[in-house]
Design a protein around this motif. Structure first.
Motif, PDB file in Angstrom:
ATOM      1  N   GLN A 202       1.795  -9.383   2.125  1.00  0.00           N
ATOM      2  CA  GLN A 202       0.952  -9.384   1.035  1.00  0.00           C
ATOM      3  C   GLN A 202      -0.158  -8.562   2.147  1.00  0.00           C
ATOM      4  OE1 GLN A 202      -0.841 -12.947  -0.418  1.00  0.00           O
ATOM      5  NE2 GLN A 202       0.059 -13.214  -1.433  1.00  0.00           N
ATOM      6  N   ASN A 203       0.451  -7.803   2.675  1.00  0.00           N
ATOM      7  CA  ASN A 203      -0.132  -6.711   4.189  1.00  0.00           C
ATOM      8  C   ASN A 203       0.191  -5.483   2.981  1.00  0.00           C
ATOM      9  OD1 ASN A 203      -0.323  -4.706   5.474  1.00  0.00           O
ATOM     10  ND2 ASN A 203      -0.255  -5.293   7.705  1.00  0.00           N
ATOM     11  N   ARG A 204      -0.935  -5.051   2.093  1.00  0.00           N
ATOM     12  CA  ARG A 204      -0.316  -3.835   0.890  1.00  0.00           C
ATOM     13  C   ARG A 204      -0.051  -2.669   1.534  1.00  0.00           C
ATOM     14  NH1 ARG A 204       2.016  -1.378  -1.242  1.00  0.00           N
ATOM     15  NH2 ARG A 204       2.250  -0.415  -3.511  1.00  0.00           N
ATOM     16  N   GLY A 205       0.039  -2.196   2.628  1.00  0.00           N
ATOM     17  CA  GLY A 205       0.549  -1.282   3.704  1.00  0.00           C
ATOM     18  C   GLY A 205       2.222  -1.572   3.705  1.00  0.00           C
ATOM     19  N   ARG A 206       2.769  -2.405   4.096  1.00  0.00           N
ATOM     20  CA  ARG A 206       3.821  -2.657   5.215  1.00  0.00           C
ATOM     21  C   ARG A 206       4.874  -2.392   3.738  1.00  0.00           C
ATOM     22  NH1 ARG A 206       4.637  -7.745   8.887  1.00  0.00           N
ATOM     23  NH2 ARG A 206       6.798  -7.134   9.496  1.00  0.00           N
ATOM     24  N   GLU A 207       5.373  -1.781   3.212  1.00  0.00           N
ATOM     25  CA  GLU A 207       6.233  -1.802   2.157  1.00  0.00           C
ATOM     26  C   GLU A 207       7.839  -1.731   2.399  1.00  0.00           C
ATOM     27  OE1 GLU A 207       3.868   0.370  -1.237  1.00  0.00           O
ATOM     28  OE2 GLU A 207       5.497   1.487  -0.384  1.00  0.00           O
ATOM     29  N   VAL A 208       9.053  -2.423   2.123  1.00  0.00           N
ATOM     30  CA  VAL A 208      10.117  -1.947   2.322  1.00  0.00           C
ATOM     31  C   VAL A 208      11.118  -1.771   1.129  1.00  0.00           C
ATOM     32  CG1 VAL A 208      12.298  -3.167   3.739  1.00  0.00           C
ATOM     33  CG2 VAL A 208      10.571  -3.580   3.872  1.00  0.00           C
ATOM     34  N   HIS A 209      11.203   0.002   1.125  1.00  0.00           N
ATOM     35  CA  HIS A 209      12.007   0.106   0.227  1.00  0.00           C
ATOM     36  C   HIS A 209      13.517   0.504   0.820  1.00  0.00           C
ATOM     37  CE1 HIS A 209       9.135   2.301  -1.916  1.00  0.00           C
ATOM     38  NE2 HIS A 209       8.191   1.596  -1.147  1.00  0.00           N
ATOM     39  N   LEU A 210      14.834   0.729  -0.436  1.00  0.00           N
ATOM     40  CA  LEU A 210      15.809   0.963  -0.253  1.00  0.00           C
ATOM     41  C   LEU A 210      15.845   2.433   0.625  1.00  0.00           C
ATOM     42  CD1 LEU A 210      17.360   0.755  -3.832  1.00  0.00           C
ATOM     43  CD2 LEU A 210      18.374  -0.994  -1.832  1.00  0.00           C
ATOM     44  N   PRO A 211      17.002   2.639   1.232  1.00  0.00           N
ATOM     45  CA  PRO A 211      16.829   3.777   2.474  1.00  0.00           C
ATOM     46  C   PRO A 211      17.100   4.869   1.295  1.00  0.00           C
ATOM     47  CG  PRO A 211      18.870   2.349   2.697  1.00  0.00           C
ATOM     48  CD  PRO A 211      18.627   1.913   1.594  1.00  0.00           C
ATOM     49  N   GLY A 212      16.129   5.611   1.719  1.00  0.00           N
ATOM     50  CA  GLY A 212      16.121   7.275   0.874  1.00  0.00           C
ATOM     51  C   GLY A 212      14.934   7.238   0.437  1.00  0.00           C
ATOM     52  N   PHE A 213      14.531   6.631  -0.386  1.00  0.00           N
ATOM     53  CA  PHE A 213      13.487   6.384  -1.110  1.00  0.00           C
ATOM     54  C   PHE A 213      11.948   6.289  -0.303  1.00  0.00           C
ATOM     55  CE2 PHE A 213      16.950   3.912  -3.074  1.00  0.00           C
ATOM     56  CZ  PHE A 213      16.695   5.371  -4.237  1.00  0.00           C
ATOM     57  N   GLN A 214      11.359   6.966  -0.961  1.00  0.00           N
ATOM     58  CA  GLN A 214       9.812   7.107  -0.760  1.00  0.00           C
ATOM     59  C   GLN A 214       8.858   6.523  -0.867  1.00  0.00           C
ATOM     60  OE1 GLN A 214       8.592  10.057  -3.594  1.00  0.00           O
ATOM     61  NE2 GLN A 214       8.913  11.961  -2.542  1.00  0.00           N
ATOM     62  N   PRO A 215       8.021   5.708  -0.528  1.00  0.00           N
ATOM     63  CA  PRO A 215       6.996   4.840  -0.089  1.00  0.00           C
ATOM     64  C   PRO A 215       6.175   5.044  -1.404  1.00  0.00           C
ATOM     65  CG  PRO A 215       6.697   6.748   1.267  1.00  0.00           C
ATOM     66  CD  PRO A 215       7.795   7.321   1.085  1.00  0.00           C
ATOM     67  N   THR A 216       5.103   4.177  -1.680  1.00  0.00           N
ATOM     68  CA  THR A 216       3.811   4.749  -2.791  1.00  0.00           C
ATOM     69  C   THR A 216       2.709   5.114  -2.196  1.00  0.00           C
ATOM     70  OG1 THR A 216       2.856   2.344  -2.717  1.00  0.00           O
ATOM     71  CG2 THR A 216       5.327   1.757  -4.085  1.00  0.00           C
ATOM     72  N   ASP A 217       1.964   5.844  -3.097  1.00  0.00           N
ATOM     73  CA  ASP A 217       0.757   6.193  -2.036  1.00  0.00           C
ATOM     74  C   ASP A 217      -0.217   5.083  -1.304  1.00  0.00           C
ATOM     75  OD1 ASP A 217       1.077   8.459  -3.456  1.00  0.00           O
ATOM     76  OD2 ASP A 217      -0.329   7.700  -5.035  1.00  0.00           O
ATOM     77  N   LEU A 218      -0.257   4.017  -1.379  1.00  0.00           N
ATOM     78  CA  LEU A 218      -0.647   2.743  -0.662  1.00  0.00           C
ATOM     79  C   LEU A 218       0.332   2.549   0.290  1.00  0.00           C
ATOM     80  CD1 LEU A 218      -2.315   0.201  -3.793  1.00  0.00           C
ATOM     81  CD2 LEU A 218      -3.200   2.738  -2.393  1.00  0.00           C
ATOM     82  N   ALA A 219       0.685   3.018   0.598  1.00  0.00           N
ATOM     83  CA  ALA A 219       1.969   2.583   2.015  1.00  0.00           C
ATOM     84  C   ALA A 219       1.337   2.676   3.358  1.00  0.00           C
ATOM     85  CB  ALA A 219       3.415   3.097   2.035  1.00  0.00           C
TER      86      ALA A 219
END
Length: 729
Positions: free
Chosen positions: A630-647
């Motif tokens: 629940q740390n909103r800025g700490r996102e994990v995506h699949l390789p090669g994908f863009q973060p969201t604006d809140l990352a």
């Protein structure tokens, strides 16, 4: 940026558009240095750990059978059986083509294309993938008149060569191969494994030809043969023809085998005697009767100038065209899968057995027709068309999927066994084998959306027409995350494991109306309260009207339409705490440690309604991610994908992460390793603290080869998985 699930791009076109999936052959001599942990992997630059690949599918249509009505053309990467779903769908009508993209398993070398006709008929073909392309042209149903096979023997192995002989008389009785070239006249008596081969370009006139047991005559393509007295006396004698220029000037009465791929003209009767076996892929034309007394397999055209007698010992399979200028007399066994026609009388006698399959057609003539036996039909509806008077006697009739079109019927207690019926409403298209067809297609569109009911999955709803699933209607794929990003974890890929499926509902113009996202959280190998969401990289937040079914506790800021506030792209948070989707039973982790309490995953559905129909290609790029603890800025995506604006982009490039570095994909490490993987199936994940490399023993060579070797590394084939290290409840 790498795009996710270019999910089933579907487009409208106008029409004239199908081998089993095989595993890649692995070269056991192609050695890869053994490694014991994920951190030792050395992968090619830019490798994204994807188990799928993108192909271009081009469909072209060469058929006007149904006018401008729409066809549905589906591309499958698995055999189209119950439970499988297409990877791409094209809605098409005549005289145009289209190119679309589809994501399929890396292991697939051939695909299956299913054409759905407006009247409900389905036609499947297999197509090879050439490079990253599948090119498919659909032509109307119908078997070809002639195969493209050539004589495998040709004019080779000759022990005797006869070139430009006149008035030759030969007698050969043992193990000779006689080749004839140039101009030849004369005759033969042969037996005892003697083969006579007429070479391409030869012009031959036999005054007689007598073949006994084990003797054969072969006419190559390009040769010309005219013969009068021709006899194939033994059951093991053989007549084989590939030429389009063969004329027998009298009756032909073989006792042996006749194989025809060319054009055989008989100026007399064709008497297929009791020892004969006839196989035809070309044309056989006679000026008089055809008398069939044994096996006759027809994949081409057979035409009698008078009557075809299907005698009591006959066994006929017709896959193309058989016609008689006068009568049909049926007494033996007939399986008709295509087209048969006579111009005068037809007798279906009590000793016969006639079976029709899949839209076959028998047409009688203007003379009398008598049914003294029930004709049985299977598969799609066949037609029996009788223009003249028809008498159905007590032992006769029709049964099964067949329609009898006749207007002058005398029924003497004959049987009409449902679903068989009397009427003239069936439709059978023309084809190379059936030049006249029958009827006109009956196309119903109950909701008026332009999609025939037979291919409309919502025939009474003008706002909906098609369903599209990924990976399939009843299956799931797997998303597996490590949650210590930007630091390495233990690479057991079980910190958050989700099974999910996407179900799009499309309108008649291939616009997505709504999305049903079905998911199950199956494992939580972490104590952190991880969230999960999807970013639709090509959609604005306003493209979504509403979202129902989210599990939210309030830690994220959600707009009234269900999307996340503060985002320039549409982001839907599916749940904000994994433990709300898979409750913790009091153990540190859930469903990752053997012998601890198993919690049954719960299947949940999130419904996304779109503000207006959206072309499916614009929705195809969806980007799943987890939010760590629940740390909103700490996102994990699949390789090669863009973060969201809140990352929190300040975390990029720290510790082990290398996002933003030249030549490296987003969310990969300095050595190109991922924190998330996707598997197009239900995946059995490792137990706690077991590195994926030591569990799935083909994973490392797969990754180090850039996905070339072992593309099905995630499938347990009996020797590639350490089963004691995977979680089983």
């Amino acid at each position: 940026m790498k795009k996710y699930f270019n999910l089933i791009a579907i487009i409208i076109i106008s029409l004239n558009i199908f081998t089993h999936c095989k595993k890649d052959k692995i070269d056991d001599n192609q050695n890869t240095a053994p490694i014991s942990s994920m951190k030792e992997l050395q992968v090619p630059s830019g490798f994204d750990f994807s188990t799928m690949r993108e192909i271009d599918f081009t469909a072209s249509i060469e058929d006007d059978m149904f006018g401008n009505n729409k066809y549905k053309i589906e591309l499958f990467d698995k055999f189209p059986s119950e439970g499988t779903s297409p990877r791409v769908v094209v809605i098409a009508s005549k005289n145009q083509n289209a190119s679309v993209k589809a994501r399929i398993s890396r292991a697939v070398k051939n695909v299956f294309v299913v054409v759905n006709y407006p009247n409900g008929i389905r036609d499947m073909r297999t197509v090879s993938i050439e490079g990253d392309k599948v090119n498919f042209t659909f032509k109307k149903m119908g078997r070809p008149q002639r195969k493209t096979q050539i004589n495998p023997n040709g004019c080779t192995g000759c022990t005797v060569t006869l070139n430009n002989f006149s008035n030759y008389n030969g007698n050969f009785w043992g193990n000779e191969i006689i080749c004839i070239s140039g101009t030849f006249t004369g005759g033969f008596n042969i037996g005892g494994n003697v083969q006579v081969r007429i070479c391409p370009g030869a012009n031959v006139n036999f005054s007689y030809f007598n073949a006994n047991n084990n003797a054969s005559l072969e006419i190559n393509a390009g040769a010309t043969l005219t013969t009068g007295n021709i006899n194939f006396n033994g059951n093991t004698s053989a007549f084989r023809n590939w030429s389009n220029n063969v004329t027998i000037t009298s009756n032909f009465s073989p006792n042996g085998k006749v194989y025809n791929e060319g054009i055989l003209n008989i100026n007399g009767q064709f008497n297929c005697n009791s020892g004969s076996e006839i196989v035809n892929y070309g044309e056989i034309n006679t000026t008089s009767d055809i008398n069939i007394n044994h096996k006759f397999l027809n994949h081409g055209k057979v035409a009698s100038g008078n009557t075809i007698h299907f005698n009591s010992s006959s066994n006929v399979q017709n896959y193309c065209s058989m016609t008689a200028n006068n009568n049909f007399h049926f007494n033996g066994i007939l399986e008709n899968c295509s087209y048969m026609r006579c111009n005068n009388e037809m007798y279906v006698n009590s000793s016969t057995t006639i079976t029709l399959y899949d839209g076959a057609m028998i047409k009688g003539g203007t003379g009398n027709t008598y049914f003294n036996k029930v004709i049985q039909a299977y598969g799609s509806t066949s037609s029996i068309v009788i223009p003249g008077p028809l008498t159905i006697n007590s032992s006769g009739g029709i049964a099964g999927n067949v329609e009898l079109c006749a207007t002058n019927i005398v029924a003497n207690n004959g049987a009409i066994v449902a679903p068989a019926s009397i009427g003239c409403n069936n439709f059978i298209p023309t084809s190379p084998c059936n030049p006249e067809g029958f009827g006109t297609p009956s196309i119903v569109d109950s909701d008026g959306d332009g999609v025939p009911d037979n291919i409309d999955e919502y025939p009474n709803d003008p706002l909906r027409a098609y369903n599209l699933y990924f990976p399939s209607q009843n299956g799931f794929n797997t998303l597996a995350f490590e949650d210590l990003w930007p630091a390495y974890g233990d690479f057991d890929f079980n910190d958050l494991v989700i099974h999910n499926r996407m179900h799009f509902v499309l309108n008649a113009n291939m616009g997505a109306v709504e999305l049903f996202y079905t998911y199950k959280v199956v494992a939580i190998g972490a104590s952190q309260r991880n969230a999960f969401g999807i970013q639709f990289d090509n959609l604005l937040p306003s493209a979504i009207q509403s979202v129902d079914g989210q599990l939210l506790s309030g830690f994220t800021s959600i707009a009234p339409n269900g999307t996340e506030n503060g985002q320039s792209k549409a982001v839907v948070i599916i749940f904000d705490n994994a433990f709300s989707a898979l409750p913790n039973p009091g153990t540190p982790f859930v469903n990752t440690v053997p012998n601890q309490t198993f919690v049954a995953p719960i299947e949940r559905v999130v419904t996304i309604n779109f503000s207006s129909p959206i072309p499916i290609a614009n929705i195809g790029d969806w980007n799943p991610f987890t939010i760590v603890n629940q740390n909103r800025g700490r996102e994990v995506h699949l390789p090669g994908f863009q973060p969201t604006d809140l990352a929190n982009t300040t975390l990029f490039g720290t510790i082990d992460d290398n996002t933003g570095a030249s030549g490296f994909l987003n969310y990969t490490s300095k050595t190109g390793l991922p924190w998330a993987i996707e598997i197009p199936d239900i995946w059995k994940y490792p137990i706690e603290k077991e590195d994926i490399v030591g569990v799935y023993q083909q994973f490392a060579p797969w990754a180090q080869s850039g996905g070339v070797q072992y593309p099905l590394w995630y499938v347990d084939n009996g020797n590639n998985v350490v089963t004691s290290k995977i979680y089983n409840p």
